[in-house]
Write an enzyme that holds these catalytic residues in place. Structure first.
Site, PDB file in Angstrom:
ATOM      1  N   SER A  34       4.196   3.287  -6.794  1.00  0.00           N
ATOM      2  CA  SER A  34       3.846   4.213  -5.970  1.00  0.00           C
ATOM      3  C   SER A  34       3.873   3.585  -4.574  1.00  0.00           C
ATOM      4  CB  SER A  34       2.472   4.973  -6.056  1.00  0.00           C
ATOM      5  OG  SER A  34       1.611   4.055  -6.349  1.00  0.00           O
ATOM      6  N   ASP A 324      -5.456   7.837   0.335  1.00  0.00           N
ATOM      7  CA  ASP A 324      -6.095   8.285  -0.667  1.00  0.00           C
ATOM      8  C   ASP A 324      -6.891   7.345  -1.360  1.00  0.00           C
ATOM      9  OD1 ASP A 324      -4.453   7.158  -2.167  1.00  0.00           O
ATOM     10  OD2 ASP A 324      -3.260   8.762  -2.781  1.00  0.00           O
ATOM     11  N   HIS A 327      -4.205   4.268  -2.342  1.00  0.00           N
ATOM     12  CA  HIS A 327      -3.076   4.029  -1.461  1.00  0.00           C
ATOM     13  C   HIS A 327      -3.367   3.912  -0.013  1.00  0.00           C
ATOM     14  CE1 HIS A 327      -1.478   6.405  -4.961  1.00  0.00           C
ATOM     15  NE2 HIS A 327      -0.451   5.359  -4.886  1.00  0.00           N
TER      16      HIS A 327
END
Length: 349
Positions: A34, A324, A327
């Protein structure tokens, strides 16, 4: 007449220099998780997605693309710095074709790792499958540009490889199987072996310029601090130390691979200390908050828990080190990218 020629010659020389600098890296090819996924998970059945608001609120057009960020992620910023496109498209996105992928393509999948068992946690694309997509891409590129030109692009492209965090945080420390098989040091060595195999695999397929990214200070991710109740939500130093040890081994692997594989130029991209500084001393770098993320309460939200209707989501993500609970924000991504472009990636510019 001579006066007219001088500016013309200067222009020609300038254009030649620009063309050469851009030709140095004709494409950016991305593998990983990610930290670098630009939206491949949108097109597979998984909960590890971010193609909905408030993700992407600061992306061009305010679009949620599947990037785990409020804006752009490092591959986008690196691509722009190389004189290529300002965003890297996801390979599985049907909106794009080989003409788009010729200068940049992303095979990454949020939630994956070097360990195939890691990809099974959230049912995402394992690393071996990313390689299969890359082989498919090679065939398409050769059909599009011709064999000779395609091979030249593939050998001169810069390959960004960014994963490893999920192997520890989603797999080793969350599920029992690997902990029953390995001590944490043994698991580090197991992952290093898989990383070596991966580099050798894409090397055999023609890749020559690579950047191998280390893991961040994992114990300082907001999600890990939230669960660290016994230490008043401080960073989990055990996880940070594991990350530091792993990065040291990864750096050793990079040196070993450069010695062993003729023509390979692989660098170790290390942003651990920079990110730790941003977390420990946020105000020095223009941030107001580093313990929590911007989305929702910032303590546990990511993916679908990052609710577009949450009244707690911050108004200005630039004040936050994290977007978040897992991240970085786009501002942090920019700082990390600028650091890497001045250090490990400088030779490719």
């Amino acid at each position: 007449m001579a006066n007219l020629l001088i500016p013309w010659l200067f222009l020609v020389q300038t254009l030649t220099v620009v063309a050469k600098s851009r030709a140095k890296v004709p494409a950016l090819i991305v593998f990983g998780d990610s930290s670098v996924d630009s939206g491949n998970n949108n097109f597979i059945p998984t909960i590890a997605r971010s193609n909905f608001p408030p993700y992407g609120q600061d992306f061009p057009g305010g679009q949620a693309t599947g990037r785990f960020c409020n804006g752009r992620i490092p591959p986008d910023l690196i691509s722009e710095a190389l004189g290529l496109k300002p965003t890297i498209p996801a390979y599985l996105d049907p909106m794009y074709s080989i003409s788009d992928f010729a200068v940049g393509v992303c095979f990454a999948s949020a939630g994956t790792g070097y360990d195939n068992a890691t990809s099974e946690v959230a049912d995402v694309i394992p690393l071996w499958k990313e390689v299969e997509y890359y082989k498919e891409y090679q065939k398409k590129l050769k059909a599009y540009l011709g064999d000779r030109k395609a091979k030249k692009i593939l050998s001169e492209a810069l390959y960004l490889i960014s994963l490893g965090t999920n192997d520890f945080m989603e797999n080793y420390y969350t599920l029992p199987n690997r902990r029953l098989q390995f001590t944490v040091k043994q698991y580090q060595d197991f992952i290093i072996g898989l990383a070596a195999d991966f580099v050798k695999t894409i090397y055999a397929l023609g890749a020559r310029k690579m950047s191998l990214t280390g893991v961040p200070p994992m114990g300082c991710l907001p999600l890990e601090r939230t669960t660290n109740i016994m230490e008043d939500h401080a960073c989990r130093e055990e996880y940070n130390n594991v990350g530091l040890e792993f990065n040291g081994k990864l750096k050793g692997l990079v040196a070993k691979l450069n010695r062993e594989l003729p023509g390979l130029d692989v660098v170790f991209a290390d942003a651990y200390n920079l990110l730790l500084q941003l977390i420990k001393r946020p105000s020095v770098y223009g941030f107001e908050e580093s313990r929590t993320g911007c989305c929702g309460t910032g303590r546990f939200e990511m993916s679908f828990l990052c609710d577009p209707h949450s009244p707690f989501t911050c108004q200005d993500a630039d004040k936050y080190v994290f977007w978040d609970a897992f991240h970085p924000s786009e501002k942090t991504n920019r700082m990390i990218t600028d650091h890497l472009l001045k250090t490990s990636l400088a030779k490719f510019l």
